[in-house]
Design a protein around this motif. Structure first.
Motif, short mmCIF file in Angstrom:
data_model
loop_
_atom_site.label_atom_id
_atom_site.label_comp_id
_atom_site.label_asym_id
_atom_site.label_seq_id
_atom_site.Cartn_x
_atom_site.Cartn_y
_atom_site.Cartn_z
N PHE A 94 -19.33 -31.39 6.22
CA PHE A 94 -20.51 -31.59 7.07
C PHE A 94 -20.13 -31.65 8.54
O PHE A 94 -20.98 -31.48 9.41
N LEU A 95 -18.86 -31.91 8.81
CA LEU A 95 -18.41 -31.90 10.21
C LEU A 95 -18.58 -30.48 10.78
O LEU A 95 -19.09 -30.29 11.89
N CYS A 96 -18.17 -29.47 9.99
CA CYS A 96 -18.33 -28.06 10.42
C CYS A 96 -19.79 -27.69 10.59
O CYS A 96 -20.14 -26.91 11.47
N THR A 97 -20.64 -28.20 9.72
CA THR A 97 -22.03 -27.73 9.69
C THR A 97 -22.97 -28.63 10.49
O THR A 97 -24.19 -28.48 10.39
N GLY A 98 -22.42 -29.57 11.23
CA GLY A 98 -23.27 -30.46 12.01
C GLY A 98 -24.21 -31.27 11.13
O GLY A 98 -25.33 -31.57 11.54
N GLY A 99 -23.76 -31.55 9.90
CA GLY A 99 -24.57 -32.35 8.98
C GLY A 99 -25.57 -31.54 8.17
O GLY A 99 -26.26 -32.08 7.31
N LEU A 100 -25.64 -30.24 8.40
CA LEU A 100 -26.60 -29.39 7.65
C LEU A 100 -26.03 -29.03 6.28
O LEU A 100 -24.81 -29.02 6.09
N SER A 101 -26.92 -28.68 5.35
CA SER A 101 -26.43 -28.25 4.04
C SER A 101 -26.31 -26.72 3.99
O SER A 101 -26.19 -26.12 2.93
N SER A 102 -26.32 -26.08 5.16
CA SER A 102 -26.10 -24.63 5.24
C SER A 102 -24.82 -24.37 6.04
O SER A 102 -24.31 -25.25 6.73
N VAL A 103 -24.31 -23.14 5.91
CA VAL A 103 -23.08 -22.77 6.63
C VAL A 103 -23.26 -21.40 7.28
O VAL A 103 -23.93 -20.53 6.72
N ALA A 104 -22.68 -21.23 8.47
CA ALA A 104 -22.72 -19.94 9.17
C ALA A 104 -21.39 -19.23 8.95
O ALA A 104 -20.33 -19.83 9.12
N LEU A 105 -21.44 -17.96 8.54
CA LEU A 105 -20.23 -17.20 8.21
C LEU A 105 -20.23 -15.85 8.93
O LEU A 105 -21.29 -15.22 9.10
N ARG A 106 -19.00 -15.41 9.30
CA ARG A 106 -18.92 -14.08 9.91
C ARG A 106 -17.53 -13.52 9.76
O ARG A 106 -16.54 -14.27 9.79
N VAL A 107 -17.44 -12.18 9.62
CA VAL A 107 -16.17 -11.46 9.66
C VAL A 107 -16.11 -10.76 11.02
O VAL A 107 -16.88 -9.83 11.27
N PRO A 108 -15.25 -11.23 11.92
CA PRO A 108 -15.22 -10.65 13.27
C PRO A 108 -14.50 -9.30 13.26
O PRO A 108 -13.64 -9.05 12.41
N ASN A 109 -14.85 -8.45 14.21
CA ASN A 109 -14.26 -7.12 14.26
C ASN A 109 -13.28 -7.00 15.42
O ASN A 109 -13.58 -6.42 16.45
N HIS A 110 -12.11 -7.58 15.23
CA HIS A 110 -11.03 -7.41 16.21
C HIS A 110 -9.73 -7.30 15.41
O HIS A 110 -9.45 -8.17 14.58
N PRO A 111 -8.93 -6.26 15.67
CA PRO A 111 -7.76 -6.04 14.80
C PRO A 111 -6.79 -7.22 14.74
O PRO A 111 -6.30 -7.57 13.66
N LEU A 112 -6.54 -7.90 15.88
CA LEU A 112 -5.60 -9.03 15.86
C LEU A 112 -6.15 -10.18 15.03
O LEU A 112 -5.45 -10.77 14.20
N THR A 113 -7.42 -10.49 15.24
CA THR A 113 -7.99 -11.64 14.54
C THR A 113 -8.22 -11.34 13.07
O THR A 113 -8.05 -12.22 12.22
N LEU A 114 -8.53 -10.10 12.74
CA LEU A 114 -8.66 -9.75 11.32
C LEU A 114 -7.31 -9.89 10.62
O LEU A 114 -7.22 -10.46 9.53
N ALA A 115 -6.25 -9.42 11.27
CA ALA A 115 -4.91 -9.55 10.68
C ALA A 115 -4.51 -11.02 10.59
O ALA A 115 -3.92 -11.45 9.59
N LEU A 116 -4.87 -11.79 11.60
CA LEU A 116 -4.59 -13.23 11.57
C LEU A 116 -5.30 -13.89 10.39
O LEU A 116 -4.68 -14.64 9.62
N LEU A 117 -6.59 -13.60 10.22
CA LEU A 117 -7.36 -14.20 9.12
C LEU A 117 -6.77 -13.80 7.77
O LEU A 117 -6.71 -14.61 6.84
N GLN A 118 -6.32 -12.55 7.67
CA GLN A 118 -5.74 -12.09 6.39
C GLN A 118 -4.45 -12.83 6.09
O GLN A 118 -4.10 -13.01 4.93
N SER A 119 -3.75 -13.27 7.14
CA SER A 119 -2.46 -13.94 6.92
C SER A 119 -2.62 -15.43 6.62
O SER A 119 -1.66 -16.11 6.30
N LEU A 120 -3.84 -15.96 6.76
CA LEU A 120 -4.06 -17.39 6.56
C LEU A 120 -4.73 -17.67 5.23
O LEU A 120 -5.46 -16.83 4.71
N GLU A 121 -4.52 -18.88 4.71
CA GLU A 121 -5.17 -19.23 3.45
C GLU A 121 -6.40 -20.09 3.65
O GLU A 121 -6.91 -20.70 2.72
N PHE A 122 -6.87 -20.15 4.89
CA PHE A 122 -8.08 -20.94 5.19
C PHE A 122 -8.92 -20.18 6.20
O PHE A 122 -8.42 -19.34 6.93
N PRO A 123 -10.24 -20.47 6.23
CA PRO A 123 -11.09 -19.84 7.23
C PRO A 123 -10.93 -20.53 8.58
O PRO A 123 -10.41 -21.65 8.64
#
Ligand code: TXA
Ligand code: MG
Length: 315
Positions: free
Chosen positions: A101-130
């Motif tokens: 709830f810290l991430c969601t500001g106490g809401l029961s919904s979540v905002a998600l996105r896959v960003p379109n930048h080659p460095l950040t996409l490669a970074l996200l692929q190398s991590l085991e967490f969002p």
């Protein structure tokens, strides 16, 4: 000073140890931390001086990750994500238990996105967490579209900036909520409303503002430069004479302009103008003018998103 690097592994090591890293995306730079580590998430709010009721977007590496963080992924949301990810679209879905709830500001919904930048996409692929990542500006200030903007605003509060150059889109993502039967546009952003509607049908509009507590964040005053910003439909000779110490931001470049001025677009193209908007506000501010006077964009293409940012910056 933050370490400015182009090495994904350097950024990944900071993130794995719970530290914050500014990351490039196609929209604006984000201030990222491990979304599953509450200390890292709390540090994001602290570095930005952001109120805890303003929820964060979780950045993931692909559409296959949605079901880990959302408890329901309706078909129209799937169609939207397949059409526009990676890209400047954020979807709001019911949250899964894995998201705090810290991430969601106490809401029961979540905002998600896959960003379109080659460095950040490669970074996200190398991590085991969002990565939880709001824009990498102090709360209420103009968003950053380069590593230098981030360094100037937050360099003394974060450890590392992954430098991916200038952001191609230049405006934050468009946010669509899929909590109601009819999807609702919560924020005008880098993806045109009309393009989203071509993919999934008509959108309702529930733009976040101070008086809309069910869709928090996005306060009426936001994106503000230090100098006072005034908006006009057209900068003309009267405007210029009346404001001798102002800096002028034209929408479309003119044959003759005052020295203290810039233009968002050569030919009046809203995509080009969007890409230049925040950098122009940062540049204008750096000249320390008595005020900044900017022209509104036409209400076409990305014009509504540009004008949304300008109106909040001038509020
Ligand atoms: O392009 C972007 O979206 C950038 C880059 C870094 O990805 N990020 C960004 O984050 O603009 P931020 O924190 O500046 O804006 C996130 C906004 C919040 O202020 C809020 O309006 C909305 O997203 N939001 C997040 N979670 C939400 C939720 N569960 N329900 C409604 N709105 C939400
Ligand atoms: Mg922001």
């Amino acid at each position: 000073m933050a370490l400015i690097t182009t090495e994904i592994s350097v950024a990944a090591d900071f993130l794995k140890s719970g530290k914050l890293v500014a990351i490039p995306t196609e929209t604006v730079y984000g201030l990222a931390g491990n979304a599953l580590n509450e200390k890292a998430v709390a540090a994001i709010f602290e570095a930005k001086k952001r109120p805890f009721f303003d929820p964060l977007i979780l950045h993931i590496s692909s559409i296959d990750e949605v079901n880990k963080y959302a408890s329901n992924f309706p078909e129209n949301a799937q169609t939207a994500c397949k059409s526009f990810w990676p890209g400047p679209l954020t979807v709001v879905l019911p949250k899964a238990e894995s998201v705090s709830f810290l991430c969601t500001g106490g809401l029961s919904s979540v905002a998600l996105r896959v960003p379109n930048h080659p460095l950040t996409l490669a970074l996200l692929q190398s991590l085991e967490f969002p990565l939880a990542a709001p824009s990498a500006n102090p709360f209420g200030k103009t968003s950053p579209t380069s590593a230098q903007h981030v360094e100037a605003m937050l360099g003394d509060r974060i450890d590392c900036i992954l430098d991916g150059g200038s952001c191609a889109v230049g405006l934050e993502s468009s946010i669509v909520s899929f909590l109601d039967t009819i999807p609702q546009l919560l924020r005008y952003g880098g993806l045109e409303k009309q393009k989203i509607e071509e993919a999934i049908g008509e959108l309702g509009i529930k733009i976040n503002n101070n008086s809309n507590p069910t869709a928090p964040g996005q306060l009426d005053k936001h994106y503000a430069p230090n100098a006072k910003l005034t908006l006009v439909t057209e900068i003309n000779s009267v405007t210029i004479e009346a404001n001798p110490n102002a800096f002028f931001i034209y929408f479309q470049q003119q044959e003759s302009q005052p020295i203290a001025s810039t233009a968002l677009s050569k030919m009046g193209n809203t995509e080009e103008a969007a890409a230049n908007l925040f950098a122009s506000l940062h540049f204008a501010d750096a000249q320390k003018p008595s005020s900044i006077i900017a022209e509104l964009a036409p209400e076409l293409g990305l014009g509504p998103a540009i004008n949304d940012r300008l109106r909040r910056a001038a509020f």
